[in-house]
Write a protein that holds these residues in place. Structure first.
Motif, PDB file in Angstrom:
ATOM      1  N   GLY A  87       0.733  -1.275  -0.029  1.00 39.07           N
ATOM      2  CA  GLY A  87      -0.037  -0.049  -0.183  1.00 39.07           C
ATOM      3  C   GLY A  87       0.868   1.357   0.225  1.00 39.07           C
ATOM      4  N   LEU A  88       2.009   1.321  -0.641  1.00 39.57           N
ATOM      5  CA  LEU A  88       2.837   2.429  -0.654  1.00 39.57           C
ATOM      6  C   LEU A  88       3.169   2.975  -1.993  1.00 39.57           C
ATOM      7  CD1 LEU A  88       5.604   0.942   1.827  1.00 39.57           C
ATOM      8  CD2 LEU A  88       4.036   2.967   2.288  1.00 39.57           C
ATOM      9  N   THR A  89       2.292   2.458  -3.122  1.00 37.36           N
ATOM     10  CA  THR A  89       2.417   3.159  -4.353  1.00 37.36           C
ATOM     11  C   THR A  89       2.449   4.756  -4.396  1.00 37.36           C
ATOM     12  OG1 THR A  89       1.275   1.243  -5.007  1.00 37.36           O
ATOM     13  CG2 THR A  89       1.628   3.015  -6.627  1.00 37.36           C
ATOM     14  N   ASP A  90       1.423   5.348  -3.567  1.00 34.98           N
ATOM     15  CA  ASP A  90       1.367   6.713  -3.817  1.00 34.98           C
ATOM     16  C   ASP A  90       2.266   7.591  -3.026  1.00 34.98           C
ATOM     17  OD1 ASP A  90      -2.404   6.768  -3.194  1.00 34.98           O
ATOM     18  OD2 ASP A  90      -0.867   6.381  -5.036  1.00 34.98           O
ATOM     19  N   ARG A  91       3.002   6.869  -2.139  1.00 34.83           N
ATOM     20  CA  ARG A  91       4.071   7.618  -1.402  1.00 34.83           C
ATOM     21  C   ARG A  91       5.603   7.113  -1.734  1.00 34.83           C
ATOM     22  NH1 ARG A  91       2.707  10.296   3.507  1.00 34.83           N
ATOM     23  NH2 ARG A  91       4.764  11.133   3.198  1.00 34.83           N
ATOM     24  N   ALA A  92       5.405   6.337  -2.742  1.00 27.99           N
ATOM     25  CA  ALA A  92       6.916   5.712  -3.107  1.00 27.99           C
ATOM     26  C   ALA A  92       8.009   6.711  -3.456  1.00 27.99           C
ATOM     27  CB  ALA A  92       6.745   4.809  -4.334  1.00 27.99           C
ATOM     28  N   ASP A  93       7.605   7.958  -3.853  1.00 28.62           N
ATOM     29  CA  ASP A  93       8.640   8.755  -4.286  1.00 28.62           C
ATOM     30  C   ASP A  93       8.679   9.915  -3.418  1.00 28.62           C
ATOM     31  OD1 ASP A  93       7.174   8.014  -7.705  1.00 28.62           O
ATOM     32  OD2 ASP A  93       9.132   7.581  -7.036  1.00 28.62           O
ATOM     33  N   ASP A  94       8.170   9.719  -2.144  1.00 27.30           N
ATOM     34  CA  ASP A  94       8.582  10.574  -1.109  1.00 27.30           C
ATOM     35  C   ASP A  94       9.866  10.023  -0.434  1.00 27.30           C
ATOM     36  OD1 ASP A  94       5.209  11.269  -0.173  1.00 27.30           O
ATOM     37  OD2 ASP A  94       6.380  11.999  -1.826  1.00 27.30           O
ATOM     38  N   LYS A  95      10.572  11.125   0.420  1.00 30.63           N
ATOM     39  CA  LYS A  95      11.727  10.564   1.119  1.00 30.63           C
ATOM     40  C   LYS A  95      11.304   9.958   2.453  1.00 30.63           C
ATOM     41  CE  LYS A  95      15.192  13.425  -0.610  1.00 30.63           C
ATOM     42  NZ  LYS A  95      16.062  14.540  -0.483  1.00 30.63           N
ATOM     43  N   VAL A  96      11.933   8.604   2.677  1.00 30.04           N
ATOM     44  CA  VAL A  96      11.824   8.002   3.982  1.00 30.04           C
ATOM     45  C   VAL A  96      11.779   8.711   5.089  1.00 30.04           C
ATOM     46  CG1 VAL A  96      12.423   6.060   5.216  1.00 30.04           C
ATOM     47  CG2 VAL A  96      12.511   5.891   2.860  1.00 30.04           C
ATOM     48  N   LYS A  97      12.448   9.635   5.108  1.00 25.15           N
ATOM     49  CA  LYS A  97      12.302  10.495   6.429  1.00 25.15           C
ATOM     50  C   LYS A  97      10.990  11.459   6.996  1.00 25.15           C
ATOM     51  CE  LYS A  97      14.509  14.780   4.360  1.00 25.15           C
ATOM     52  NZ  LYS A  97      15.569  15.400   4.238  1.00 25.15           N
ATOM     53  N   ASN A  98      10.164  11.210   5.711  1.00 20.58           N
ATOM     54  CA  ASN A  98       8.824  11.728   5.686  1.00 20.58           C
ATOM     55  C   ASN A  98       7.743  10.663   5.875  1.00 20.58           C
ATOM     56  OD1 ASN A  98       9.940  14.468   5.317  1.00 20.58           O
ATOM     57  ND2 ASN A  98       9.825  14.245   3.042  1.00 20.58           N
ATOM     58  N   TYR A  99       8.165   9.461   6.191  1.00 26.75           N
ATOM     59  CA  TYR A  99       7.352   8.421   6.372  1.00 26.75           C
ATOM     60  C   TYR A  99       6.868   8.414   7.569  1.00 26.75           C
ATOM     61  CZ  TYR A  99       7.847   6.280   1.625  1.00 26.75           C
ATOM     62  OH  TYR A  99       7.998   5.885   0.359  1.00 26.75           O
ATOM     63  N   SER A 100       5.720   7.873   8.071  1.00 28.80           N
ATOM     64  CA  SER A 100       5.443   7.555   9.584  1.00 28.80           C
ATOM     65  C   SER A 100       6.033   6.387   9.766  1.00 28.80           C
ATOM     66  CB  SER A 100       3.671   7.347   9.486  1.00 28.80           C
ATOM     67  OG  SER A 100       3.402   6.268   8.657  1.00 28.80           O
ATOM     68  N   HIS A 101       5.641   5.819  11.010  1.00 27.14           N
ATOM     69  CA  HIS A 101       6.405   4.624  11.533  1.00 27.14           C
ATOM     70  C   HIS A 101       5.714   3.473  10.830  1.00 27.14           C
ATOM     71  CE1 HIS A 101       8.374   1.858  14.408  1.00 27.14           C
ATOM     72  NE2 HIS A 101       7.078   1.168  14.591  1.00 27.14           N
ATOM     73  N   GLY A 102       4.460   3.374  10.694  1.00 26.52           N
ATOM     74  CA  GLY A 102       3.916   2.399  10.140  1.00 26.52           C
ATOM     75  C   GLY A 102       4.099   2.253   8.440  1.00 26.52           C
ATOM     76  N   MET A 103       4.299   3.340   7.836  1.00 27.32           N
ATOM     77  CA  MET A 103       4.819   3.325   6.510  1.00 27.32           C
ATOM     78  C   MET A 103       6.213   2.863   6.381  1.00 27.32           C
ATOM     79  SD  MET A 103       3.202   7.131   5.234  1.00 27.32           S
ATOM     80  CE  MET A 103       4.158   6.946   3.760  1.00 27.32           C
ATOM     81  N   LYS A 104       7.298   3.164   7.172  1.00 30.23           N
ATOM     82  CA  LYS A 104       8.292   2.451   7.524  1.00 30.23           C
ATOM     83  C   LYS A 104       8.258   1.092   7.442  1.00 30.23           C
ATOM     84  CE  LYS A 104      10.602   6.823   9.040  1.00 30.23           C
ATOM     85  NZ  LYS A 104      11.318   7.471  10.220  1.00 30.23           N
ATOM     86  N   GLN A 105       7.435   0.595   8.390  1.00 27.34           N
ATOM     87  CA  GLN A 105       7.428  -0.714   8.690  1.00 27.34           C
ATOM     88  C   GLN A 105       7.017  -1.494   7.575  1.00 27.34           C
ATOM     89  OE1 GLN A 105       8.231  -1.981  11.504  1.00 27.34           O
ATOM     90  NE2 GLN A 105       7.895  -3.872  11.404  1.00 27.34           N
ATOM     91  N   ARG A 106       6.024  -0.842   6.761  1.00 28.84           N
ATOM     92  CA  ARG A 106       5.524  -1.609   5.420  1.00 28.84           C
ATOM     93  C   ARG A 106       6.372  -1.481   4.285  1.00 28.84           C
ATOM     94  NH1 ARG A 106       0.390   1.270   3.865  1.00 28.84           N
ATOM     95  NH2 ARG A 106       0.455   2.834   5.202  1.00 28.84           N
TER      96      ARG A 106
END
Lengths: 309, 238, 283
Positions: free
Chosen positions: A122-141
């Motif tokens: 479920g990360l297609t929409d945020r794939a091109d954002d830098k990881v430092k801007n991800y939430s904890h859950g997104m990083k886990q995914r």
């Protein structure tokens, strides 16, 4: 033997004077969803790190697809995807760049694999954002995504649902079942969430203070430990009779007798026995044992043995 | 940074020899040099300098020299920078001598068959410290040789001349010999001590070609740009 | 593409995306500007008396001199410092961020990971050093002009003294050689930082450790007491680049210094590899 994808033989690991793991044996077969349970400090992470070739065994060996992880790591890990503790990701790169990098190291960057991994997590929409801007859950995914890149045959996950919300946890459970069921991937995961493991895993092992306390199929464990609740007259007399028969039983809070089902007995047999003894049995209801109960009973038994020693 | 402008390149062209008639005196000698040089108002010349010395290591260097009366002098190295023997390129020799030296003795002598003045001088400034001697040919009013001695090192120079444009006696070559040159002392980290001073001899030769005399030179040529403003005249005007 | 070559490409990609990779480049650009600004006001105090019997014509301040002077003032501290900021970070930062864990759980050998990172460090060191020289030369040429290269030798390890002037083209070739040697010198310090980085999770420790070693060796080189071991200290060889600005070039001396510096780099690389291969990754 070909069925065994992950084999741990007499694995020991010392850090100085501390025995982190003390003679662990495990076998994971193709198609298993293997749960690895234990309290904090039991040695789960050390074992998983050893499977990843991150720590060197003090003794014993760990083989994946027949190859020793420490001596032949490239072959051992070539068909494995891993998530070891919290996902280690490059914060200054985008999600996609992280996956591309790890895919290159795993044997080639296939755009389809990356796209699939992003879709599944479920990360297609945020794939091109830098990881430092991800939430904890997104990083886990994203950590999960890098583990399932390049279509591995074995996936090793350390606390895969850590930091996820209930919806995320449900999705990961479904993902793991899907990996095993539809994709035929063998899964080895460690978790504190016994309820999760019970829902997902086909086999479990329990480790404590570096030693394995129990292992086996989840279905067998739960069956072995299942109980029935009997509503009966002369409860105390009935309890005595049941105990004389060699069964484990006690009176529960609601006044019913709770009886431990042994392998060589079943509910119908116990019912017949009580009726023959002249008791009036009103109801026989199976009590489903949870993995949690099993786990705590194992821990309790271990503590008891430890105290006696 | 400044070119130590020393001495004067004696452009005593058509000195008719009346210098030889004058009595020995500093003023007489200087006027001899002055008259030999009087007809040159300005000149442009290309020079090439070659040096062999323990202190200076330089490939043959070229430059263009401009001079305009009374005392404008500019040396423009082709490669931007060069070292050259002190006193090799001069503007107005008499003015320079008056400014930097005190003449302590003048005598007449003969160099072969040629009557000459021998001027003994001492330096007035730090740059011109030491004892100096120049030999001036009375007939043409040209400096033919010179020497400098500061006690530690000694320098001797010889001038060669040729007539340019049929009338101007211009130097075409100056040969300088240096003795007792001392390279700066320095610390040798390997031996953990100061290097012994390196002394030796050196030579420098300056050759002059393509004179263009009294053709007119604009004053702007002599305006040296501010240090390091980035632009270097590598193609001189004229 | 060979796996190590792939990994090198990935390491360079990561370096190009990190801010601190540009810290050194920016600093060197700034220093070059500062030096040229200073030179534009007049020559620096290099020391030593003017040669007897000689006068000067023109100005030796140009792009070539700026590049030579830049090397002289930055080689023993600034350049190693900014190199170590990157090489000392190569492994330790990944250890701290947890990415080393992910990296080493892939089917790549530890040796290839280590070698790829080291080669990327070499490339960065060379790039930084050559960038510094190029920046100084270009900025110097723009603001001071171009021309022959004049250098002042003060009798360092080469034992040469005096003023050396080279035609422009020859000067540039010598400068290129000097900067290549300087990259080798700086790599020896960077290798120390890289070695420490392979053992710790704190980049500051790696950077500090390498710089401390550099300074300590420089101090040791000042004392008679350490004279017997002086030629074995890499700092005693770092300035052998100045031999490229004398004639004849003491190739023997320069080669010996280059070998010593290479030995230090190779030694710390090997030590780090031994440690890295056996190390438990616990972070």
């Amino acid at each position: 033997m070909d069925d065994i994808v992950l084999e741990v033989r007499e694995f020991k690991k010392r850090f100085g004077a501390i025995k982190a793991v003390d003679g662990l044996d495990l076998e994971v077969r193709r198609g298993d969803i293997f749960g690895f349970l234990g309290p904090n400090g039991a040695g789960k992470s050390t074992t998983i790190r050893a499977m990843a070739g991150l720590v060197r065994p003090s003794n014993g060996e760990i083989r994946i697809f027949g190859h020793d992880v420490w001596r032949d790591r490239k072959k051992a890990l070539s068909r494995v995807g891993m998530l070891v503790e919290s996902p280690g990701l490059y914060r200054y790169l985008t999600g996609r760049q992280n996956l591309e990098m790890f895919a290159e190291l795993s044997g080639g960057k296939h755009a389809d694999d990356i796209k699939r991994a992003l879709e599944i997590t479920g990360l297609t929409d945020r794939a091109d954002d830098k990881v430092k801007n991800y939430s904890h859950g997104m990083k886990q995914r994203l950590g999960l995504a890098q583990a399932i890149l390049c279509q591995p045959e074995l996936v090793i996950l350390d606390e895969p649902t850590d930091g996820l919300d209930p919806q995320g946890m449900k999705e990961v459970r479904e993902l793991i079942k899907n990996l095993a069921g539809e994709c035929g991937i063998t899964v080895f995961l460690s978790s504190h969430l016994l309820h999760e493991v019970e829902q997902v895993c086909t086999k479990v092992a329990v480790i404590h203070k570096g030693q394995k306390l129990a292992d086996g199929k989840v279905s067998d464990i739960l069956t072995k430990r299942s109980r029935i609740k009997i509503t009966i007259d002369r409860t105390k007399d009935a309890l005595t009779a049941i105990k004389e028969k060699g069964l484990s039983a006690d009176i529960s809070d609601d006044g019913c007798i709770s009886v431990q089902i042994e392998p060589n007995s079943d509910a119908a047999e116990i019912n017949s026995f009580l009726v023959e003894k002249g008791f009036r049995v009103s109801a026989v209801i199976p009590e489903k044992t949870s993995l949690e109960e099993f786990y705590f009973s194992i821990m309790g038994e271990y503590s008891g043995k430890a105290d006696k020693a | 940074m400044k070119a130590a402008r020393i001495g004067i390149l004696l452009l005593c062209l058509t000195c008719t020899g009346w210098c030889a008639q004058k009595p020995d005196s500093a003023e007489a000698a200087l006027r001899c040099i002055e008259r030999g040089y009087a007809s040159v108002k300005d000149y442009k010349v290309e020079i090439q300098v070659s040096v062999e010395s323990p202190q200076v290591h330089m490939p043959n260097a070229k430059a263009v020299v401009y001079f305009k009366r009374p005392d404008k002098l500019r040396v423009i190295p082709k490669e931007g920078f060069m070292m050259m023997p002190s006193y090799a390129v001069m503007g107005d020799p008499v003015g320079f001598i008056r400014k930097n030296f005190s003449i302590i003795g003048v005598k007449s002598a003969k160099l072969g068959a040629e009557p000459v003045y021998i001027l003994s001088m001492v330096g007035k400034t730090m740059q011109s410290a030491g004892k100096f001697e120049i030999v001036v040919e009375k007939r043409r009013g040209l400096i033919v040789s010179g020497s400098a001695n500061d006690g530690a090192s000694k320098l001797t120079a010889k001038w060669e001349y040729k007539q340019s444009d049929g009338k101007f006696w211009m130097p075409i070559k100056i040969t300088v010999k240096m003795e007792g040159l001392v390279a700066p002392q320095a610390f040798d980290p390997k031996e953990m001590k100061m290097n012994p001073p390196k002394t030796g001899t050196g030579t420098a030769i300056v050759t002059f070609t393509n004179y263009r005399i009294n053709r007119g030179i604009p004053d702007s040529i002599f305006v040296e740009k501010k240090q390091g403003d980035g632009r270097r005249d590598l193609k001189p005007v004229g | 593409m060979n796996i190590v070559a792939k990994q090198i490409k990935l390491e360079i990609f990561k370096l190009s995306r990190r801010g601190r990779s540009y810290l050194g480049l920016t600093a060197m650009l700034g220093l070059a500007g500062l030096i040229v600004l200073g030179l534009a006001q007049g020559p620096p105090q290099i020391g030593g008396a003017s040669p007897q019997g000689f006068a000067t014509a023109g100005s030796f301040l140009n792009g070539g001199f700026a590049a030579w002077f830049m090397l002289r003032v930055t080689l023993l501290f600034f350049l190693p410092l900014f190199t170590c900021v990157v090489t000392g970070d190569m492994i330790s930062s990944e250890s701290a961020d947890g990415t080393l864990r992910t990296l080493l759980s892939k089917p790549v050998s530890r040796e290839s990971v280590y070698c790829a990172k080291y080669i990327a460090s070499i490339i960065y060191t060379a790039a930084l050093t050559l960038f510094m020289g190029t920046a100084a030369y270009i900025i110097g040429s723009i603001f001071l002009g171009r021309g022959s290269l004049t250098t002042f030798q003060a009798g360092t390890i080469i034992g040469a003294q005096g003023i050396y002037i080279f035609p422009e083209t020859e000067g540039i070739m010598r400068l290129i050689g000097a900067y290549m040697f300087a990259a080798l010198a700086v790599l020896s310090v960077g290798s120390i930082a890289f070695f420490i980085s392979s053992m710790v999770s704190n980049s500051l420790g790696a950077i500090g450790g390498a710089m401390l070693t550099l300074i300590a060796f420089q101090i040791m080189g000042m004392f008679e007491f350490f004279k017997p071991i002086n030629s074995f200290l890499f700092t005693a060889h770092m300035e052998s680049w100045s031999g490229l600005f004398v004639s004849p070039i003491p190739w023997g001396q320069i080669f010996k210094s280059a070998c010593t510096l290479c030995a230090y780099s190779a030694g710390f690389f090997t030590l780090g590899l031994i440690v890295f291969r056996r190390r438990d990754i616990l972070s």
